[in-house]
Design a protein around this motif. Structure first.
Motif, PDB file in Angstrom:
ATOM      1  N   ARG A   1       0.831  -1.209   0.000  1.00 46.57           N
ATOM      2  CA  ARG A   1       0.000   0.000   0.000  1.00 46.57           C
ATOM      3  C   ARG A   1       0.868   1.263   0.000  1.00 46.57           C
ATOM      4  N   ARG A   2       1.884   1.318   0.858  1.00 48.64           N
ATOM      5  CA  ARG A   2       2.761   2.498   0.912  1.00 48.64           C
ATOM      6  C   ARG A   2       3.440   2.740  -0.430  1.00 48.64           C
ATOM      7  N   GLY A   3       3.922   1.665  -1.052  1.00 46.38           N
ATOM      8  CA  GLY A   3       4.575   1.812  -2.356  1.00 46.38           C
ATOM      9  C   GLY A   3       3.611   2.314  -3.418  1.00 46.38           C
ATOM     10  N   LEU A   4       2.403   1.793  -3.423  1.00 46.03           N
ATOM     11  CA  LEU A   4       1.406   2.201  -4.418  1.00 46.03           C
ATOM     12  C   LEU A   4       0.946   3.637  -4.194  1.00 46.03           C
ATOM     13  N   GLU A   5       0.914   4.069  -2.950  1.00 42.97           N
ATOM     14  CA  GLU A   5       0.557   5.458  -2.667  1.00 42.97           C
ATOM     15  C   GLU A   5       1.553   6.424  -3.307  1.00 42.97           C
ATOM     16  N   GLY A   6       2.787   5.951  -3.545  1.00 41.76           N
ATOM     17  CA  GLY A   6       3.802   6.782  -4.170  1.00 41.76           C
ATOM     18  C   GLY A   6       3.507   7.143  -5.615  1.00 41.76           C
ATOM     19  N   VAL A   7       2.632   6.407  -6.275  1.00 39.59           N
ATOM     20  CA  VAL A   7       2.268   6.702  -7.673  1.00 39.59           C
ATOM     21  C   VAL A   7       0.771   6.983  -7.831  1.00 39.59           C
ATOM     22  N   LEU A   8       0.084   7.130  -6.704  1.00 37.07           N
ATOM     23  CA  LEU A   8      -1.351   7.418  -6.732  1.00 37.07           C
ATOM     24  C   LEU A   8      -1.589   8.848  -7.207  1.00 37.07           C
ATOM     25  N   VAL A   9      -2.494   9.005  -8.166  1.00 43.06           N
ATOM     26  CA  VAL A   9      -2.890  10.320  -8.674  1.00 43.06           C
ATOM     27  C   VAL A   9      -4.374  10.468  -8.414  1.00 43.06           C
ATOM     28  N   GLN A  10      -4.721  11.453  -7.647  1.00 40.81           N
ATOM     29  CA  GLN A  10      -6.128  11.710  -7.368  1.00 40.81           C
ATOM     30  C   GLN A  10      -6.582  12.888  -8.204  1.00 40.81           C
ATOM     31  N   GLU A  11      -7.497  12.609  -9.114  1.00 43.21           N
ATOM     32  CA  GLU A  11      -8.020  13.644 -10.005  1.00 43.21           C
ATOM     33  C   GLU A  11      -8.921  14.589  -9.222  1.00 43.21           C
ATOM     34  N   LYS A  12      -8.857  15.847  -9.604  1.00 41.80           N
ATOM     35  CA  LYS A  12      -9.745  16.835  -8.998  1.00 41.80           C
ATOM     36  C   LYS A  12     -11.154  16.628  -9.549  1.00 41.80           C
ATOM     37  N   ALA A  13     -12.130  16.697  -8.681  1.00 40.81           N
ATOM     38  CA  ALA A  13     -13.524  16.526  -9.110  1.00 40.81           C
ATOM     39  C   ALA A  13     -13.945  17.699  -9.988  1.00 40.81           C
TER      40      ALA A  13
END
Length: 154
Positions: free
Chosen positions: A140-152
């Motif tokens: 999970r920590r590693g994947l959070e490093g490439v997580l992109v949260q789009e603006k609504a």
């Protein structure tokens, strides 16, 4: 959806891996075969999982959940072909308790416009029973490093 993907640029991705296309990657029409895109998507995802998330390939005693692909896709905007170098960009679009959705952008070396966008969804399962389970904290920590949260959208 295709218009949103077509507007992707390098800055939309968090991890990159270059790949020199091979002669055998081309099909009879002189561009990269569809199956090669899937191979490359799998390659960048697993490279990232190994180097940043604690994945151990061919672990003789797997006790951690394993990721199974449950869906995949690729949308093509322009052809790529041998002998080009392609930069693969990786991001995570969705990170759940037991699943993750990856997106990979294909960029010609030195270009900012995306040639294709593909990806897949992993569901993490118990190696023995193949039922969904939560992913381990290191993953999970590693994947959070490439997580992109789009603006609504407003």
């Amino acid at each position: 959806m295709a218009n949103a993907l077509k507007s992707r640029v390098r800055a939309n991705y968090r991890f990159f891996l270059p790949y020199r296309l091979r002669w055998s990657d081309n099909d009879q029409y002189g561009h990269v075969n569809n199956s090669v895109y899937n191979f490359l998507i799998d390659s960048i995802v697993n490279s990232y999982l190994i180097t940043h998330c604690g994945l151990v390939p061919n672990d003789p005693n797997p006790t951690k959940p394993i990721g199974l692909v449950v869906s995949s896709s690729c949308t093509y905007f322009s052809s790529i072909s041998f002998p080009e170098v392609v930069d693969l960009g990786l991001r995570v679009n969705k990170l759940g308790n037991s699943s993750v959705t990856y997106e990979v952008g294909f960029f010609r070396e030195g270009e900012d416009a995306v040639a294709a966008v593909g990806g897949f969804t992993h569901v993490f399962v118990c190696p023995e029973k193949r039922r969904p389970v939560g992913m381990v904290e290191e993953m999970r920590r590693g994947l959070e490093g490439v997580l992109v949260q789009e603006k609504a959208a407003l």
